[in-house]
Structures are given as C-alpha cells and as structure tokens.
Design a protein around this motif. Structure first.
Motif, PDB file in Angstrom:
ATOM      1  N   LEU A  13       0.824  -1.223  -0.106  1.00  0.00           N
ATOM      2  CA  LEU A  13       0.089  -0.012   0.003  1.00  0.00           C
ATOM      3  C   LEU A  13       0.759   1.097   0.037  1.00  0.00           C
ATOM      4  O   LEU A  13       2.076   1.436   0.447  1.00  0.00           O
ATOM      5  CB  LEU A  13      -0.846   0.026   1.391  1.00  0.00           C
ATOM      6  CG  LEU A  13      -1.759  -1.113   1.161  1.00  0.00           C
ATOM      7  CD1 LEU A  13      -2.464  -1.289   2.573  1.00  0.00           C
ATOM      8  CD2 LEU A  13      -3.001  -1.043   0.107  1.00  0.00           C
ATOM      9  N   ASN A  14       0.356   2.516  -0.522  1.00  0.00           N
ATOM     10  CA  ASN A  14      -0.909   2.524  -1.085  1.00  0.00           C
ATOM     11  C   ASN A  14      -0.988   2.291  -2.461  1.00  0.00           C
ATOM     12  O   ASN A  14      -2.195   1.856  -2.876  1.00  0.00           O
ATOM     13  CB  ASN A  14      -1.462   4.054  -0.789  1.00  0.00           C
ATOM     14  CG  ASN A  14      -1.749   4.356   0.681  1.00  0.00           C
ATOM     15  OD1 ASN A  14      -2.050   3.640   1.205  1.00  0.00           O
ATOM     16  ND2 ASN A  14      -1.212   5.670   0.916  1.00  0.00           N
ATOM     17  N   LYS A  31       2.327  -2.144   4.293  1.00  0.00           N
ATOM     18  CA  LYS A  31       2.697  -0.530   4.058  1.00  0.00           C
ATOM     19  C   LYS A  31       4.147  -0.503   4.386  1.00  0.00           C
ATOM     20  O   LYS A  31       4.783  -1.050   5.448  1.00  0.00           O
ATOM     21  CB  LYS A  31       1.878   0.091   4.932  1.00  0.00           C
ATOM     22  CG  LYS A  31       1.888   1.606   4.481  1.00  0.00           C
ATOM     23  CD  LYS A  31       0.584   2.396   4.929  1.00  0.00           C
ATOM     24  CE  LYS A  31       0.623   3.630   4.232  1.00  0.00           C
ATOM     25  NZ  LYS A  31      -0.658   4.482   4.394  1.00  0.00           N
TER      26      LYS A  31
END
Ligand code: IMP
Ligand code: MG
Length: 181
Positions: free
Chosen positions: A48-49, A72
């Motif tokens: 992510l993102n 992330k």
C-alpha cells in the motif's frame, strides 16, 4: 491528448486503461501458469498505497487457490540520524514455508522492493517473487529485477491507476506522464 492538472503540475495520458488491463491479462496468465500446479496456498502481498488498484485487477484473473494481504512501507526521518528510516508494517500472516508474491505499483530504483525482500528473509518463506504493474528498467538496480513486470516504461514521472503525485491522482483510470514545462 487528454490532460489533467494535479497540484502545480500537468500530466497527459500515456497508457490508456485498455492497455493497462491487457498487460494485466498477460501478466496474470504467466503467474497462473507458474503457480497453478505448485501446491500449497500462495500469498499475494500487496504494498500500500500504490498497489491497491493493480491488486484488485490482478486478483480477478488469478485462477488458483490463494490468500491476499497488504503491507505498508512506512518511511520517516530518524530524529537523530540524517538518513530516512523504513519499516514494513502490517505483516500479520505466517509466511514460513509459503510461496509469496509481492505486488507493487512500480519498481523504480528498486530500493523499496529490496527493503521488503530483506524484511521477509527472517520469516523463512519457501519462495518470494515480485509482480509489478510498472517497471523503470533504466533506473532499477540490476540486483532487484522484478519477476513479473506488466509494463516497462521510460524514466518519467507518472500518475494514475494507484500512483500519486503528492497523494493526488491515484483514482485516475489511465496512466498519465508529467508534461515538462
Ligand atoms: P523505488 O525507487 O523502486 O524504491 O520506488 C519507490 C516508490 O516511489 C514507489 O513504490 C512509488 O510509490 C514511488 N514512485 C517511483 N516512481 C514513481 C512515479 O513515476 N510516480 C509515482 N510514484 C513513483
Ligand atoms: Mg509503491
């Protein structure tokens, strides 16, 4: 040519949506062929993102039993050191003995992918491969070449299909390239 302005910069369409989807079709076919009969339950690990849109399209085309999760990469400036520090957050799955497919929006210098690969080593996965929607071969370190690149692009700054310019542009369905003033 269709243009969009984000913050202070102008971008124009360089890869239309249909071309992106065709490239994802071809990439998914390669992954299906390589993993379908391998056994086990491979884990797709999205970063992510940026990878959210690519992940959504890719997973609709995967035809073997698999799991999907996201991590992330948090970057921040250390309080005392001058260099930036990274941390891989959100890794909750048990990776031991699993086949892992990292799903990235873009591999540019390859630093992010290299950091993720090094973070996963201690979890003792059976294998790790890297799928990326976009790949900039001209700026990538030769030791972190992605296994499954969908689209190779020149060394230009792009937005759209998950990728941002200062957080804007992720929702665009086509990919746009920065127009140099
Ligand atoms: P790396 O240089 O391969 O480590 O890429 C680091 C990150 O920079 C990527 O995951 C993207 O989030 C971002 N990035 C690299 N090139 C571009 C671009 O052309 N547009 C938007 N983001 C980019
Ligand atoms: Mg990324």
């Amino acid at each position: 040519m269709q243009r969009v302005t984000l913050h202070d910069k102008t971008f124009e369409v360089s890869i239309p949506n249909a071309e992106i989807l065709a490239a994802i079709d071809a990439l998914a076919a390669r992954i299906n062929a390589d993993y379908r009969d391998r056994g086990g339950v491979p884990l797709f690990l999205g970063v992510l993102n940026g990878a959210f849109m690519f992940m959504g399209e890719l997973m609709q085309r995967i035809d073997f039993e698999c799991e999907v999760s996201f991590v992330k990469l948090a970057s921040y400036r250390g309080t005392r050191s001058t260099g930036s520090v990274s941390e891989l957050i959100g890794l909750t799955s048990d990776l031991q003995g699993r086949d892992i497919i990292i799903v990235e929006d873009i591999v540019d210098t390859g630093e992010s992918v290299d950091y993720i690969l090094r973070s996963l080593v201690g979890h003792e996965p059976a294998s790790v491969s890297v799928a990326t929607l976009l790949y900039k071969p001209a700026s990538c370190r030769h030791d972190v070449v992605p296994d499954y690149p969908a689209i190779s692009i020149p060394n230009d700054f792009i937005v759209g299909f998950g990728l941002d310019y200062n957080q804007l542009g992720r929702n665009l369905k086509d990919i746009y390239t920065l127009v140099e003033a």
